[in-house]
Scaffold this active site. Structure first.
Site, short mmCIF file in Angstrom:
data_model
loop_
_atom_site.label_atom_id
_atom_site.label_comp_id
_atom_site.label_asym_id
_atom_site.label_seq_id
_atom_site.Cartn_x
_atom_site.Cartn_y
_atom_site.Cartn_z
CB CYS A 78 80.78 33.44 -41.79
SG CYS A 78 82.03 34.60 -42.30
CB CYS A 84 86.38 36.47 -38.88
SG CYS A 84 85.69 38.07 -38.46
CB CYS A 87 80.68 35.44 -35.48
SG CYS A 87 79.74 36.68 -36.37
CB CYS A 165 80.24 40.60 -43.06
SG CYS A 165 79.82 40.52 -41.30
CD GLN A 289 72.25 49.96 -27.37
OE1 GLN A 289 72.89 48.96 -27.70
NE2 GLN A 289 72.21 50.38 -26.12
CE1 TYR A 318 78.74 55.97 -17.10
CE2 TYR A 318 76.77 55.52 -15.83
CZ TYR A 318 78.13 55.68 -15.90
OH TYR A 318 78.88 55.57 -14.76
CD GLU A 339 77.25 60.18 -23.85
OE1 GLU A 339 76.62 59.17 -23.48
OE2 GLU A 339 78.42 60.13 -24.24
CG ASP A 387 72.91 51.71 -21.55
OD1 ASP A 387 73.73 50.78 -21.44
OD2 ASP A 387 72.28 51.95 -22.60
CB CYS A 414 77.09 46.12 -23.24
SG CYS A 414 78.33 47.30 -22.74
N1 SAH Z 1 71.92 54.64 -23.31
C1 SAH Z 1 72.50 54.90 -24.60
C2 SAH Z 1 74.03 54.81 -24.63
C3 SAH Z 1 74.67 53.66 -23.93
S1 SAH Z 1 76.38 53.39 -24.31
C4 SAH Z 1 71.89 54.01 -25.65
O1 SAH Z 1 71.16 53.07 -25.35
O2 SAH Z 1 72.14 54.26 -26.84
C5 SAH Z 1 77.22 54.17 -23.03
C6 SAH Z 1 77.34 55.68 -23.19
O3 SAH Z 1 78.05 56.17 -22.04
C7 SAH Z 1 78.14 56.15 -24.39
O4 SAH Z 1 77.39 57.11 -25.10
C8 SAH Z 1 79.41 56.80 -23.79
O5 SAH Z 1 79.87 57.91 -24.54
C9 SAH Z 1 78.90 57.24 -22.44
N2 SAH Z 1 79.89 57.36 -21.35
C10 SAH Z 1 81.05 56.68 -21.16
N3 SAH Z 1 81.62 57.01 -19.99
C11 SAH Z 1 80.79 57.93 -19.41
C12 SAH Z 1 80.83 58.64 -18.16
N4 SAH Z 1 81.82 58.47 -17.30
N5 SAH Z 1 79.81 59.48 -17.88
C13 SAH Z 1 78.80 59.66 -18.76
N6 SAH Z 1 78.71 59.02 -19.96
C14 SAH Z 1 79.69 58.17 -20.27
#
Ligand code: SAH
Length: 458
Positions: A78, A84, A87, A165, A289, A318, A339, A387, A414
């Site tokens: 890049c 930037c 990355c 990009c 994602q 989540y 969620e 997650d 993550c």
């Molecule tokens: N498992 C999904 C999303 C993961 S990202 C996937 O793989 O696509 C994390 C998610 O948690 C997001 O959608 C966000 O809006 C949600 N989130 C954030 N804080 C939260 C909470 N306290 N309780 C429930 N969900 C939450």
């Protein structure tokens, strides 16, 4: 004669061997007994630096010359790599990037007090780590009155412009240029975040390689875009593949990019993507994602770790738009997703329907409240999957998990730092942390995604 420490002064020049790398990908070495951080220098390199800052604990050196380059140094692809903030590892060969991510997770796991003997697998990387992102986000700013749409520079809100990009689909470059032209030609006012005035704030683009659909979202600090019909006409003429154009209103003086209100100016209100055999509809405000190829790798691993039988109940905390839930649903008896974002829950419910899945229910709310409530109502999960966002799981979620002791617990993360913190807690309260599989969802950046497999200690 000067003591060693006194010689390390601001603006002095030194030769140093780089011996390590920080979690942000900055080179590190030791000079006169003091740790020195050198941006863009790699382990194994001998470099000349100029000391530009000294703090009580470390010094910062500016890279002046590489005397002996590392064997795994490569030319960044890049042109704006040095400016930037997107990355930060492009100067490191991809194999070494992947190794760096594994080592980072192993190092962090080594700091955990409550577990040992954990297996940390090698990071699963990509064959072709280019054009992998399905989403682009550009802040809108101005330079000399003209619009600038680019990425933030490292640790700042200065916008760095670019013509291409290469971690994004090519089409995004065309869309960004077309939006910039429109803003310039029709003199649309540009948002100034320091004064909270001006209209055009952000551009978000999502593109699906699998379906070819493209969603363009223009975020404005207002409710009306002048020349709106022309905006749609110009964009759809210049980029014939666009399937939706959305105007998002964000009137708040905040760092959050999207506001609550979306108005469809053209086409559909969602973008459809395909993961595995499933179709997913994604609204502008829902999390999805960003690397679909690696998302399939990640979800297959989750499925493997879940070891599901068709009589079992699974809770997905989540859950976003229900991607993991729906990936697992056909292998389980019953799925429950929780969620916090209403729009995402609506997407999840619709996505179950779109895919003909009838054994998945989704609830809106915080996982901290949703999990205990579900348990109170008589749900007894065999498998729980979490997650969470970067900050990790809420305490109440962890405490409830320790109380209900599901047969299998899978933690997708993550941020390895908060992952290890939470695993340490779970290990101290009755769980065995068996293994972690890092997956490279974000090549050329220092981010690492991980999946951890846990079981209650019997
Ligand atoms: N498992 C999904 C999303 C993961 S990202 C996937 O793989 O696509 C994390 C998610 O948690 C997001 O959608 C966000 O809006 C949600 N989130 C954030 N804080 C939260 C909470 N306290 N309780 C429930 N969900 C939450």
């Amino acid at each position: 004669m000067l003591s060693m420490r006194e010689r390390l002064v601001k603006n002095s020049y030194h030769t140093i061997t780089i011996t390590g790398m920080t979690s942000e990908g900055l080179g590190t070495g030791i000079l006169e007994g003091i740790p020195v951080i050198v941006k863009k220098a790699l382990p194994g390199e001998l470099v000349n630096i100029k000391i530009i800052k000294i703090t009580p604990t470390l010094a910062i050196g500016k890279l002046i010359e590489i005397i002996n380059p590392a064997a795994d140094r490569v030319d960044p692809f890049c042109k704006i790599f040095s400016r930037c903030g997107g990355c930060s590892l492009q100067h490191l060969g991809y194999e070494s990037q992947v190794r760096f991510k594994t080592e980072r997770v192993r190092e962090l796991a080594g700091t955990a007090a409550a577990f040992t003997n954990i297996i940390i697998h090698k990071t699963l990387g990509m064959d072709t780590p280019l054009h992998y992102r399905n989403k682009a986000l550009y802040p809108v700013g101005q330079k000399g009155g003209a619009p600038v749409l680019g990425f933030y520079a490292n640790r700042s809100h200065d916008i760095v412009e670019h013509s291409t990009c290469d971690i994004q689909p090519e089409i995004v470059n065309t869309i960004r240029a077309a939006v910039r032209d429109f803003l310039l030609t029709y003199k649309i006012s540009l948002y100034d975040e320091t004064r909270h005035v001006g209209l055009a704030r952000h551009l978000m683009v999502r593109a699906s390689v699998k379906t070819g659909e493209i969603m363009v979202v223009l975020v404005i600090n207002g409710s009306h875009l002048p020349r709106q019909a022309l905006f749609v006409k110009q964009l759809t003429t210049k980029v014939p593949g666009i399937t939706s154009i959305i105007l998002n209103s964000n009137l708040e003086d905040t760092n959050a990019i999207l506001g609550e209100t979306n108005r469809v100016l053209y086409g559909k209100s969602v973008i459809t993507d395909i993961l595995g055999d499933l179709r997913f509809e994604v609204s502008p405000g829902s999390f999805y994602q960003v690397n679909p190829a690696q998302t399939e790798v990640l979800y297959r691993k989750v499925l493997e770790y879940a070891e599901l039988s068709e009589t079992e109940t699974v809770v997905d905390l989540y859950c976003g738009i229900g991607t993991i839930s729906l990936f697992l649903a056909s292998h389980a008896n019953k799925m429950y997703g929780v969620e916090i974002v209403e729009e995402a829950v609506q997407d999840a419910i619709r996505n179950a329907h779109v895919n003909g899945i009838t054994n998945a229910d989704f609830f809106q709310g915080a996982a901290e409240d949703g999990l205990p409530r579900m348990i109170q109502q008589g749900v007894t999960p065999d498998v729980v999957l979490v997650d969470p966002p970067r900050k990790g799981c809420g305490e109440r979620v962890l405490e409830t998990l320790c109380h209900i002791r599901p047969k299998r617990l899978i933690y997708v993360s993550c941020d390895p730092k908060t992952l290890i913190r939470d695993l340490d807690f779970l290990a101290a309260h009755g769980f065995h942390v068996a293994e972690i599989q890092p997956v490279d969802m974000f090549p050329h950046t220092t981010h690492v995604e991980c999946i951890a497999r846990l079981k209650p200690v019997s």
